[in-house]
Design an enzyme around this catalytic site. Sequence first.
Site, mmCIF file in Angstrom:
data_model
loop_
_atom_site.group_PDB
_atom_site.id
_atom_site.type_symbol
_atom_site.label_atom_id
_atom_site.label_comp_id
_atom_site.label_asym_id
_atom_site.label_seq_id
_atom_site.Cartn_x
_atom_site.Cartn_y
_atom_site.Cartn_z
ATOM 1 N N SER A 52 0.729 -1.169 0.063
ATOM 2 C CA SER A 52 0.081 0.210 0.030
ATOM 3 C C SER A 52 0.665 1.450 -0.481
ATOM 4 C CB SER A 52 -0.903 -0.049 1.097
ATOM 5 O OG SER A 52 0.240 -0.195 1.875
ATOM 6 N N ILE A 81 3.053 -1.280 5.295
ATOM 7 C CA ILE A 81 2.453 0.037 5.392
ATOM 8 C C ILE A 81 3.523 1.143 5.820
ATOM 9 C CG2 ILE A 81 1.933 -0.109 7.622
ATOM 10 C CD1 ILE A 81 -0.590 1.968 7.888
ATOM 11 N N ILE A 130 6.655 -2.580 7.373
ATOM 12 C CA ILE A 130 6.435 -1.010 7.329
ATOM 13 C C ILE A 130 7.616 -0.987 6.619
ATOM 14 C CG2 ILE A 130 7.052 0.885 9.139
ATOM 15 C CD1 ILE A 130 5.228 -1.427 10.401
ATOM 16 N N LYS A 131 6.623 0.315 5.944
ATOM 17 C CA LYS A 131 7.489 1.022 4.567
ATOM 18 C C LYS A 131 8.404 2.172 4.885
ATOM 19 C CE LYS A 131 5.359 0.697 0.214
ATOM 20 N NZ LYS A 131 4.613 0.784 -0.754
ATOM 21 N N ILE A 132 9.641 1.929 4.741
ATOM 22 C CA ILE A 132 10.722 3.449 4.551
ATOM 23 C C ILE A 132 10.944 3.634 3.613
ATOM 24 C CG2 ILE A 132 12.055 4.070 5.722
ATOM 25 C CD1 ILE A 132 11.772 1.892 8.508
#
Length: 367
Positions: free
Chosen positions: A44, A108, A139-141
Amino acid sequence: MTENLKRLVDAGVSIWLDDISRERLRSGNLAALIRDKAVTGVTSNPTIFAGALSKGDAYNVQLRDLALRGVSVDEAVRAITTFDIRWAADVLKPVYDATNGVDGRVSIEVDPRLARKTEPTIAEARALWWMVDRPNVHIKIPATVEGLPAITQALSEGISVNVTLIFSLERYRGVMDAWLTGLEKAKANGHNLAGIESVASFFVSRVDTEIDARLDKLGTPEALALKGQAGVANARLAFAAFEEVMSSPRWQALRAAGARPQRPLWASTGVKNPDYPDTLYVDQLVTAGIVNTMPEKTLDSAADHGKISGDTIRPFYQQAWNVMAALKDTGIDYDDVVRVLEDEGVQKFETSWNELLETVDSELRKA
């Protein structure tokens, strides 16, 4: 599963869907894609959530409850997005279990307004990890300079990370270094390395969009002959860099301690130029051990008429180098291209996030 998708899976490619919405979850569509189209993960981003919130009524009940509670817009957005991510993670849990935690993942993204701020990104990553509270979340960084130490810190705390917005080979090497450092620190901190999973999202079609525009501006026959080649060549060379790291003593030591590879993930795989085959970034980027995250339209095209013909990365390293050399000779400034793309990528996600905030604010006022 169609024969085309079976060939893709048999070649070692994990198929992830680059989309999520409450309606997709509520209707059972995601479960159907897992069953029928070999989808084993979901990604996403702020643009996807902004689109999901702008249509349909799937969020109405939650929006009304949030309005009654008088929560802030930022808190409402987090409540809405993490609800969808938890739901998707639960739908994908059987895949996660069946693949021993390799697939079955859902991503996310941290608030993109923090992309140039290290410590707030770390704090946001921790908060999202806690809020979603599912072992199969990423976790998207973003892979900004400021994001690299945040990636290391998150991994060192046992948080699984999807590194996003990677455009350049140099930055990708920096991402892999940040990942290795994070795992080394996680090991020192006593974490089980087998439980920490990471992917590196290397963007493809946007590279062609930017470079093609520059080639069109040059307008020479040599320049025009190179259109539509940069995105694939860049991604192939990224995989070559990945293989170098996989053969390093540093990685071998971590693998012996139970760590998993940080798989390359092809992102931005929807073709932007209608003159190109709509499965270009699927067919031409096949090899074992990678993820291809596709918009549903691209997934449908790959299922229907994808041309999967074995490994289309490893045998083409020299060709990829030749393309990049020809682009340089033509006058394309690669460093400038990837700088522009990173800046645009951060800005686009920030714009989408602000649109999401505005949409939620409007809906809360109506609820």
